[in-house]
Design an enzyme around this catalytic site. Structure first.
Site, PDB file in Angstrom:
ATOM      1  CE  LYS A 181      -2.653   3.412   1.746  1.00 13.66           C
ATOM      2  NZ  LYS A 181      -1.214   4.541   1.904  1.00 13.66           N
ATOM      3  N   GLY A 238       4.469   2.861  10.992  1.00  8.39           N
ATOM      4  CA  GLY A 238       4.034   4.175  10.978  1.00  8.39           C
ATOM      5  C   GLY A 238       3.272   4.367  12.311  1.00  8.39           C
ATOM      6  N   GLY A 242      -2.675   4.501  13.564  1.00  6.60           N
ATOM      7  CA  GLY A 242      -2.994   4.014  12.170  1.00  6.60           C
ATOM      8  C   GLY A 242      -2.729   2.507  12.330  1.00  6.60           C
ATOM      9  CD  GLU A 262       8.860  -3.109  14.411  1.00  4.60           C
ATOM     10  OE1 GLU A 262       9.203  -2.348  15.326  1.00  4.60           O
ATOM     11  OE2 GLU A 262       8.464  -4.264  14.491  1.00  4.60           O
ATOM     12  CB  CYS A 299      10.654   4.902  14.779  1.00  3.86           C
ATOM     13  SG  CYS A 299      11.984   4.144  13.849  1.00  3.86           S
TER      14      CYS A 299
HETATM   15  P1  NAP Z   1       0.897   6.576   9.334  1.00  2.30           P
HETATM   16  O1  NAP Z   1       0.253   7.924   9.198  1.00  2.30           O
HETATM   17  O2  NAP Z   1       0.531   5.748  10.436  1.00  2.30           O
HETATM   18  O3  NAP Z   1       0.961   5.879   8.085  1.00  2.30           O
HETATM   19  C1  NAP Z   1       1.418   4.792   7.666  1.00  2.30           C
HETATM   20  C2  NAP Z   1       0.648   4.109   6.827  1.00  2.30           C
HETATM   21  O4  NAP Z   1      -0.752   3.470   7.012  1.00  2.30           O
HETATM   22  C3  NAP Z   1       0.041   4.955   5.416  1.00  2.30           C
HETATM   23  O5  NAP Z   1       0.170   4.159   4.335  1.00  2.30           O
HETATM   24  C4  NAP Z   1      -1.197   5.525   5.786  1.00  2.30           C
HETATM   25  O6  NAP Z   1      -2.129   5.702   4.776  1.00  2.30           O
HETATM   26  C5  NAP Z   1      -1.833   4.074   6.292  1.00  2.30           C
HETATM   27  N1  NAP Z   1      -2.720   4.266   7.497  1.00  2.30           N
HETATM   28  C6  NAP Z   1      -2.521   4.877   8.570  1.00  2.30           C
HETATM   29  N2  NAP Z   1      -3.901   5.049   9.147  1.00  2.30           N
HETATM   30  C7  NAP Z   1      -4.600   4.236   8.690  1.00  2.30           C
HETATM   31  C8  NAP Z   1      -6.014   3.661   8.897  1.00  2.30           C
HETATM   32  N3  NAP Z   1      -6.763   4.193  10.016  1.00  2.30           N
HETATM   33  N4  NAP Z   1      -6.623   2.824   7.992  1.00  2.30           N
HETATM   34  C9  NAP Z   1      -5.992   2.515   6.887  1.00  2.30           C
HETATM   35  N5  NAP Z   1      -4.730   3.002   6.606  1.00  2.30           N
HETATM   36  C10 NAP Z   1      -4.066   3.628   7.533  1.00  2.30           C
HETATM   37  O7  NAP Z   1       2.541   6.689   9.765  1.00  2.30           O
HETATM   38  P2  NAP Z   1       3.483   7.726   9.067  1.00  2.30           P
HETATM   39  O8  NAP Z   1       3.096   9.087   9.264  1.00  2.30           O
HETATM   40  O9  NAP Z   1       3.964   7.139   7.938  1.00  2.30           O
HETATM   41  O10 NAP Z   1       4.689   7.558  10.090  1.00  2.30           O
HETATM   42  C11 NAP Z   1       5.160   8.134  11.208  1.00  2.30           C
HETATM   43  C12 NAP Z   1       4.861   6.974  12.722  1.00  2.30           C
HETATM   44  O11 NAP Z   1       5.580   6.297  12.254  1.00  2.30           O
HETATM   45  C13 NAP Z   1       5.424   7.980  13.866  1.00  2.30           C
HETATM   46  O12 NAP Z   1       4.749   7.664  14.800  1.00  2.30           O
HETATM   47  C14 NAP Z   1       6.888   6.977  14.026  1.00  2.30           C
HETATM   48  O13 NAP Z   1       7.143   6.953  15.352  1.00  2.30           O
HETATM   49  C15 NAP Z   1       6.440   5.882  13.421  1.00  2.30           C
HETATM   50  N6  NAP Z   1       7.631   5.039  13.101  1.00  2.30           N
HETATM   51  C16 NAP Z   1       7.856   3.902  13.445  1.00  2.30           C
HETATM   52  C17 NAP Z   1       9.102   3.219  12.894  1.00  2.30           C
HETATM   53  C18 NAP Z   1       9.396   1.994  13.659  1.00  2.30           C
HETATM   54  O14 NAP Z   1      10.146   1.249  13.008  1.00  2.30           O
HETATM   55  N7  NAP Z   1       8.766   1.588  14.734  1.00  2.30           N
HETATM   56  C19 NAP Z   1       9.809   3.646  12.051  1.00  2.30           C
HETATM   57  C20 NAP Z   1       9.151   4.864  11.139  1.00  2.30           C
HETATM   58  C21 NAP Z   1       8.142   5.522  11.743  1.00  2.30           C
HETATM   59  P3  NAP Z   1      -1.833   6.978   4.141  1.00  2.30           P
HETATM   60  O15 NAP Z   1      -0.808   7.203   3.303  1.00  2.30           O
HETATM   61  O16 NAP Z   1      -3.174   7.177   3.299  1.00  2.30           O
HETATM   62  O17 NAP Z   1      -2.094   7.948   5.045  1.00  2.30           O
END
Ligand code: NAP
Length: 504
Positions: A181, A238, A242, A262, A299
Site C-alpha cells: 500500500k 507507522g 494507524g 512497528e 522512530c
Molecule cells: P501513518 O500515518 O500511520 O501511515 C502509515 C501508513 O498507514 C500509510 O500508508 C497510511 O495511509 C496508512 N494508514 C494510517 N492510518 C490508517 C488507517 N486508519 N486505516 C488505513 N490505513 C491507514 O504513519 P507515518 O506518518 O507514515 O509515520 C510516522 C509514525 O511512524 C511515527 O509515529 C513514527 O514513530 C512511526 N515510525 C515507526 C517506525 C518503527 O520502526 N517503529 C519507523 C518509522 C516511523 P495514508 O498514506 O493514506 O496516510
C-alpha cells in the site's frame, strides 16, 4: 534529471489507472495527480499474488537471491530520479536520500546472502527410533514461506522502510509475494521503486504477480488489503493510531493473521550520576543532535532524558537548550505530521507540571525544537506525558533519587530502545535498572544515541507494545525474515515428497 510521475498503480507488472485521482502534497515543487486506489484493485493485486505464490513460494533460494540483487541493481540504475522526486516529496536533503538508497540496496543484498547460507531455515531432524516403546517416527522440521504479505511503509523513510524496504526485502527473501500500500507522502518515489522491482522480476523470468503497488488516496485501500483473505501477514511501519486500527482489523478477520506493526516510541535515556558529573554537557549536546536529526522524525528519537535532581540536572538542561536553540527550522515530512507536532507540543505544554524551556516555532511545515522539563512526580502522575510526539521534542525528566529513577523505568510503556549513559561509578544503579529496561525495550544501548539503526544479524527493531504489536519480532535485520515464515513438521514422509531445502 527531473522525474515526472506517471501516477498509476502497478498491479502484477501492469500500470493501471482508475477513474479518479488525488494530488500529492510535495514539500517543494508542483503537486502531481495519482490514480486513486480502490478495494477492487487491492483484490486484483492479491489474486495475482496468490497465483504467483504457487511458483515463487517454491522457487530456489538461489533464484530469490538473484532477484534481490536484480532489484538492488534496478534501484541503483534509477538513483538520480529517485533522489530528485524523493527530495521534492519528502523535503529530506539529497545526501539523506542517497544514504537511504544505499541502505535499501544493501538490505536487499544482505537478505540475498542470508538466504543462501540457509541457517534461517532452522532445519531440525529427529531420527526414527523403531525400538523405542512406543516407536518414534522420523520427524523433520523446516521454515516455509507463509504466502502473500501486505506491506505499509512509513513516511519518514521513503526508501528503506517503504516499497522496497526491509519488510518487502524480508518477504521476498522468504518466498512471499508482496502487495504494497503506497504511502501518500511519497507516491512518486514509491512508483519508481515499484517499476524497478517489476523490471527485476521480468528480467528473472518470474511471475509479475510477485509484486504489486496499490497507491492510496482513500483509507479503504489499506483496510481492504489487511482484510483480503489471500493476505497471510502484514508488515507495517507507522503511527500508533494507524497501526492499531489496522491491527484490530486483522484480529477481527474470520481467519486472524499476524500484524507486525512497528509503531511509536519515546526511547528514554537514563543519564546516571557519575557519567553526568564527568561529561553531562557532552551528553546534553549529543542528545540535542540526536533529537533534531531529520527534524526529529525518527522512530528511535530519544524524546526523554531521565536525570537526577541537582546542579547537574540544571546544567544539562541549559546545555541542551543552548544546543537546540542553534538548530535552524527544518522541513517536516507532511503537513499532517507538522500539524500533529504542533498539537502534541501544545498538549504537553498544557499538562500540569510541564515547564517550557525552549519554545518552538512550527509554521506550515517547518519546525524548530521544543524543550520541556518536568519532575518525575508529575510525569508519574500523568501517563499521557509518556506518549510519543513525532518531531524534534525533548523532555528532561528530573528524579528525586535513584529509587525514583527506577520507578520511572518501571512505569514506561514498551519502547524500541532504552539508553544508559554511565561510567564505572554507575554500575550499581545500572544493575538495578537493567532487568526493568530489558522488559521494556527491544534494544538497550550504553553511552550512545539510538537514532541510526544498524541493518545486521543481531539487530532488534521492535519491542513490547506500543513500540510494536508483536514483541517476538524485529522489522530490521536478518531476523526479520522470521515474520514471514512458519514451521512445518514432516513426519515419516518419503524423501521424494520433502521440500528441497530440507534435504539440501
Ligand atoms: P501513518 O500515518 O500511520 O501511515 C502509515 C501508513 O498507514 C500509510 O500508508 C497510511 O495511509 C496508512 N494508514 C494510517 N492510518 C490508517 C488507517 N486508519 N486505516 C488505513 N490505513 C491507514 O504513519 P507515518 O506518518 O507514515 O509515520 C510516522 C509514525 O511512524 C511515527 O509515529 C513514527 O514513530 C512511526 N515510525 C515507526 C517506525 C518503527 O520502526 N517503529 C519507523 C518509522 C516511523 P495514508 O498514506 O493514506 O496516510
Amino acid at each position: 534529471m527531473s522525474y515526472h510521475p506517471h501516477g498509476k498503480h502497478l498491479i502484477a507488472g501492469a500500470r493501471i489507472a482508475t477513474e479518479t485521482t488525488w494530488q500529492s502534497s510535495p514539500a517543494t515543487g508542483p503537486a502531481h495527480d495519482f490514480s486513486t486506489g480502490t478495494p477492487a484493485l487491492v483484490a486484483q493485486a492479491c489474486a495475482a499474488a496468490e497465483r504467483a505464490f504457487w511458483t515463487f513460494g517454491y522457487s530456489s533460494r538461489a533464484e530469490r537471491a538473484a532477484l534481490l540483487h536484480a532489484i538492488a541493481d534496478a534501484i541503483e540504475a534509477r538513483g538520480v530520479e529517485i533522489t530528485d522526486i524523493g527530495t521534492r516529496e519528502s523535503g529530506l536533503p539529497a545526501a539523506r536520500l542517497e544514504g537511504e538508497r544505499g541502505r535499501t540496496t544493501g538490505q536487499l543484498r544482505l537478505f540475498a546472502e542470508h538466504i543462501l547460507k540457509g541457517a534461517y531455515l532452522d532445519r531440525r531432524f529427529d531420527a526414527v527410533q523403531p525400538d523405542r516403546q512406543p516407536p518414534r517416527p522420523e520427524l523433520r522440521m523446516i521454515q516455509r514461506p507463509i504466502g502473500p504479505v501486505a506491506v505499509f511503509g512509513a513516511s519518514n523513510f521513503p526508501l528503506a522502510f517503504s516499497v522496497a524496504g526491509g519488510d518487502t526485502a524480508a518477504a521476498l527473501a522468504a518466498g512471499c509475494p508482496v502487495v504494497v500500500k503506497g504511502h501518500s507522502a511519497h507516491p512518486g518515489t514509491g512508483e519508481i521503486v515499484a517499476d524497478a522491482i517489476a523490471e527485476a522480476l521480468a528480467g528473472q523470468g518470474m511471475d509479475p504477480g510477485v509484486f504489486s503497488l496499490v497507491q492510496g488516496g482513500r483509507r479503504d485501500v489499506g483496510e481492504a488489503l489487511v482484510q483480503d483473505p489471500r493476505i497471510r501477514a502484514v508488515g507495517f511501519t507507522g503511527s500508533l493510531g494507524g497501526g492499531r486500527a489496522l491491527f484490530d482489523l486483522c484480529a477481527r478477520r474470520p481467519d486472524p493473521i499476524p500484524f507486525f506493526g512497528e509503531l511509536g516510541s519515546v526511547n528514554p535515556m537514563f543519564c546516571l550520576p557519575a557519567a553526568m558529573a564527568a561529561r553531562g554537557a557532552g551528553i546534553a549536546r549529543g542528545w540535542a543532535g540526536s533529537l533534531t536529526m531529520g527534524a526529529g522524525q525518527f522512530c528511535t528519537n530519544p524524546g526523554i532524558a531521565v536525570v537526577l535532581e541537582g546542579p547537574g540536572a540544571e546544567a544539562f538542561t541549559q546545555e541542551a537548550c543552548a544546543a537546540l536553540e542553534a538548530v535552524p527550522p527544518q522541513a517536516m515530512l507532511t503537513d499532517g505530521i507538522a500539524d500533529a507536532y504542533r498539537k502534541g507540543r501544545d498538549r504537553l505544554r498544557a499538562s500540569p507540571g510541564v515547564r517550557e524551556v525552549l519554545t518552538s516555532v512550527c509554521d506550515q511545515r517547518n519546525a524548530t525544537p521544543t524543550l520541556y522539563e518536568v519532575s518525575a512526580d508529575d510525569w508519574l502522575a500523568n501517563p499521557a506525558l509518556g506518549e510519543e510526539v513525532f518531531g524534534p521534542l525533548g523532555m528532561v525528566l528530573r528524579c528525586r533519587d535513584a529509587d525514583q529513577m527506577l520507578a520511572v523505568a518501571r512505569a514506561l510503556e514498551g519502547q524500541l530502545t532504552c539508553t544508559l549513559h554511565l561510567d564505572a561509578g554507575d554500575t550499581a544503579l545500572a544493575r538495578r535498572l537493567m532487568p526493568v529496561l530489558e522488559r521494556k525495550a527491544g534494544r538497550l544501548l550504553a553511552n550512545g544515541f539510538p537514532t541510526g539503526v544498524e541493518v545486521c544479524d543481531a539487530m532488534v527493531h521492535g519491542g513490547p507494545y506500543p513500540a510494536s504489536t508483536n514483541f517476538g519480532a524485529t522489522s530490521v535485520g536478518t531476523l526479520s525474515i522470521r515474520r514471514f515464515l512458519r514451521p512445518v513438521c514432516y513426519q515419516n514422509l518419503p524423501e521424494a515428497l520433502l521440500p528441497a531445502d530440507l534435504l539440501g
